[in-house]
Write a protein that holds these residues in place. Structure first.
Motif, PDB file in Angstrom:
ATOM      1  N   UNK A 438       3.902   9.451   1.205  1.00  0.00           N
ATOM      2  CA  UNK A 438       2.488   9.837   0.535  1.00  0.00           C
ATOM      3  C   UNK A 438       1.527  10.045   1.625  1.00  0.00           C
ATOM      4  N   UNK A 439       1.476   9.367   2.514  1.00  0.00           N
ATOM      5  CA  UNK A 439       0.460   9.644   3.889  1.00  0.00           C
ATOM      6  C   UNK A 439       0.734  10.944   4.081  1.00  0.00           C
ATOM      7  N   UNK A 440       1.957  11.321   4.314  1.00  0.00           N
ATOM      8  CA  UNK A 440       2.233  12.660   4.932  1.00  0.00           C
ATOM      9  C   UNK A 440       1.503  13.854   3.906  1.00  0.00           C
ATOM     10  N   UNK A 441       1.614  13.527   2.565  1.00  0.00           N
ATOM     11  CA  UNK A 441       1.119  14.583   1.738  1.00  0.00           C
ATOM     12  C   UNK A 441      -0.474  14.583   1.656  1.00  0.00           C
ATOM     13  N   UNK A 442      -0.892  13.351   1.900  1.00  0.00           N
ATOM     14  CA  UNK A 442      -2.482  13.127   2.173  1.00  0.00           C
ATOM     15  C   UNK A 442      -2.950  13.858   2.935  1.00  0.00           C
ATOM     16  N   UNK A 443      -2.152  13.882   4.439  1.00  0.00           N
ATOM     17  CA  UNK A 443      -2.613  14.501   5.642  1.00  0.00           C
ATOM     18  C   UNK A 443      -2.625  15.912   5.621  1.00  0.00           C
ATOM     19  N   UNK A 444      -1.339  16.375   5.039  1.00  0.00           N
ATOM     20  CA  UNK A 444      -1.271  17.783   5.135  1.00  0.00           C
ATOM     21  C   UNK A 444      -2.375  18.551   4.183  1.00  0.00           C
ATOM     22  N   UNK A 445      -2.551  17.981   3.106  1.00  0.00           N
ATOM     23  CA  UNK A 445      -3.526  18.341   2.100  1.00  0.00           C
ATOM     24  C   UNK A 445      -4.939  18.444   2.380  1.00  0.00           C
ATOM     25  N   UNK A 446      -5.416  17.516   3.810  1.00  0.00           N
ATOM     26  CA  UNK A 446      -6.615  17.321   4.131  1.00  0.00           C
ATOM     27  C   UNK A 446      -6.531  18.326   5.579  1.00  0.00           C
ATOM     28  N   UNK A 447      -5.879  18.994   6.142  1.00  0.00           N
ATOM     29  CA  UNK A 447      -5.963  19.443   7.390  1.00  0.00           C
ATOM     30  C   UNK A 447      -4.969  20.525   7.491  1.00  0.00           C
ATOM     31  N   UNK A 448      -4.854  21.162   8.706  1.00  0.00           N
ATOM     32  CA  UNK A 448      -3.741  22.237   9.076  1.00  0.00           C
ATOM     33  C   UNK A 448      -2.536  21.420   9.173  1.00  0.00           C
ATOM     34  N   UNK A 449      -1.361  21.932   8.393  1.00  0.00           N
ATOM     35  CA  UNK A 449      -0.153  21.166   8.529  1.00  0.00           C
ATOM     36  C   UNK A 449       0.589  21.148   9.767  1.00  0.00           C
ATOM     37  N   UNK A 450       0.205  22.273  10.528  1.00  0.00           N
ATOM     38  CA  UNK A 450       0.701  22.327  12.094  1.00  0.00           C
ATOM     39  C   UNK A 450       0.152  20.686  12.812  1.00  0.00           C
ATOM     40  N   UNK A 451      -0.684  20.225  12.400  1.00  0.00           N
ATOM     41  CA  UNK A 451      -1.249  19.011  13.380  1.00  0.00           C
ATOM     42  C   UNK A 451      -0.539  17.549  12.548  1.00  0.00           C
ATOM     43  N   UNK A 452       0.374  17.731  11.719  1.00  0.00           N
ATOM     44  CA  UNK A 452       1.009  16.672  11.074  1.00  0.00           C
ATOM     45  C   UNK A 452       2.573  16.789  10.960  1.00  0.00           C
TER      46      UNK A 452
END
Length: 485
Positions: A438-452
């Motif tokens: 869930x944290x991963x989903x939140x993170x990639x939806x709020x920034x560039x996926x390359x950074x996660x």
């Protein structure tokens, strides 16, 4: 009186008496009966002897009543309706099995049935004070049991069993009372929940000299920093293994200056309970050092040998202070925050605070992260005990906010701009892997996926909550992550 009637009578009485069946053979084929004083009255009825065959029997009420002796070779045909357990024990006697009286304690019906069986014709002692049954055991020579000894042994065992039963009932009742009262106590005193979150009072492992880390870790120095007035935090600094020989005998100043070499630096923020000397933490530091990283592990305020009392704001301040102290001495080397379990909330809090101060963390690694402390409490083993408790959310989950414990990883990763790596084992039994996803989903939806980056470990590896350091490819994955920042 028939044995069946005797059994019924004993069962109906509130004070259950003891009924005993003795299968025995006397020297002359004479059957004896005993009253309460254990006096022996011989019976020499030839018809009875013939009816029983090579074994004479007597049914004896240990309170003094001796009912008519039945034919136990065929109790049903003779009109006898004994208790079923008695029939079973008679059958055992015919098969040549010898049972100790106390082993025949049939408790289910509150009726004691004592069976003694003889194989050969041992004599029956006719002493008026304590008659003896000479019994032949299947394993060895005859064993003598007196009626008085048998009754005493059973009575002693019964008293012992009663004491254990009373103890178990009392203990069970106490557990129920505690189980019911704990939620009310926590709701009334939210600070108690804070103690449960940090478990800083558990200073495990014991008998470890934190000032001398060399007992557990090579090329490691211990020192203390003052994160704010009145708060001193203990820190271990482990240099890369490649500099291990060089580090021998060096003082704190040398370790401090070593942060300016070309090796990345990881600040390790551990979970709740214990100290920086716990085995899985030490093992991770060894892996990271061998991989070429500087590792600085701190004990937050109130933990181990650090002073002060823990709070969310306090442990976050300790972490921010250490990061800024290291960054000022790193000469541009990347500094990464690594949080494990509870430490993941501290890591994202620190990263967000550093970002708000205009100095974002170079990278953040979260091992076994949760979404927020409220959600983590619902899935924690302690929380699972109370899932069925009425008002579970009110008494426990809502109380986290009252105790000022939030650790909002989910909100923090929305705001963070630092590169993020999430490590989670699918068989984690403390923080479910769904929270890491869930944290991963939140993170990639709020920034560039390359950074996660999300790395999941299959359950078959058995890494659970704190053994990800066992991944042989962990150093390779870390270097691939840090080389892209």
């Amino acid at each position: 009186m028939a044995l069946g009637n005797q059994a019924s009578k004993h069962l109906e009485e509130s004070n259950v008496k003891t009924l005993a069946i003795h299968l025995l053979r006397t020297e002359e084929g004479v059957v004896g009966q005993w009253d309460e004083g254990h006096s022996c009255t011989p019976r020499s009825d030839e018809g009875d002897r013939n009816a029983v065959g090579d074994r004479a029997c007597s049914v004896i009420d240990m309170n003094g009543t001796a009912p008519a002796r039945p034919d136990l070779h065929d109790p049903v045909r003779s009109g006898l309706r004994p208790h079923r357990a008695a029939l079973d024990m008679v059958r055992l006697g015919r098969q040549g099995l010898l049972l100790h009286p106390c082993d025949c304690f049939h408790k289910a019906y509150s009726l004691r049935l004592l069976v003694m069986v003889a194989h050969s014709p041992p004599p029956l002692a006719t002493s008026s004070s304590s008659p003896t049954l000479n019994m032949m055991t299947p394993e060895g020579p005859p064993t003598a049991w007196s009626v008085e000894e048998s009754a005493g042994a059973c009575q002693s065992r019964g008293v012992s069993q009663s004491k254990w039963l009373f103890f178990l009932k009392t203990f069970g009742a106490a557990l129920v009372v505690i189980y019911i009262c704990v939620p009310f106590i926590i709701r009334l005193f939210p600070a108690i929940l804070g103690k449960v979150v940090y478990l800083n009072m558990v200073k495990f492992p014991f008998f470890v000299d934190l000032k001398n880390p060399g007992e557990l870790l090579n090329h490691t120095a211990n020192f203390y920093l003052t994160s704010e007035e009145g708060v001193n935090i203990g820190v271990w600094h482990t240099v890369p293994a490649s500099r291990g020989e060089e580090a021998r005998g060096k003082d704190r100043r040398w370790f401090e200056d070593s942060l300016a070499d070309d090796n990345p630096i990881i600040i390790y923020l551990h979970g709740n309970g214990g100290t920086r000397a716990m085995d899985h933490r030490v093992q991770l530091m060894k892996v990271l050092s061998k991989a070429g990283f500087h590792v600085l592990a701190l004990d937050y305020r109130g933990f181990a040998d650090s002073t002060g009392e823990p709070s969310e704001a306090g442990v976050t301040q300790d972490s921010v202070f250490l990061y800024e102290w290291v960054k000022a001495r790193s000469h541009g080397n990347p500094v990464c925050l690594w949080g494990h379990s509870l430490g993941t909330g501290i890591a994202t809090n620190a990263a967000r605070k550093l970002q708000e101060k205009g100095n974002p963390a170079d990278a953040v690694i979260l091992e076994a992260p949760y979404t927020n402390i409220r959600d983590a409490g619902a899935y924690h083993p302690f929380g699972k005990i109370y899932h069925i408790y009425p008002g579970f959310e009110y008494f426990f989950l809502d109380t986290f906010a009252l105790s000022n414990q939030v650790f909002p990883n989910d909100e923090n990763v929305k705001k963070m701009t630092s590169p993020l790596m999430i490590l989670h084992a699918e068989d984690d039994n403390v923080v479910p892997v769904s929270m890491g996803k869930e944290l991963h989903e939140i993170a990639i939806n709020s920034r560039h996926p390359r950074d996660v980056i999300l790395i999941l470990y299959p359950a078959m590896l058995g890494y659970k909550h704190k053994f990800i350091y066992k991944d042989p490819k962990l150093p390779e994955k870390l270097w691939a992550f840090l080389n892209n920042i």
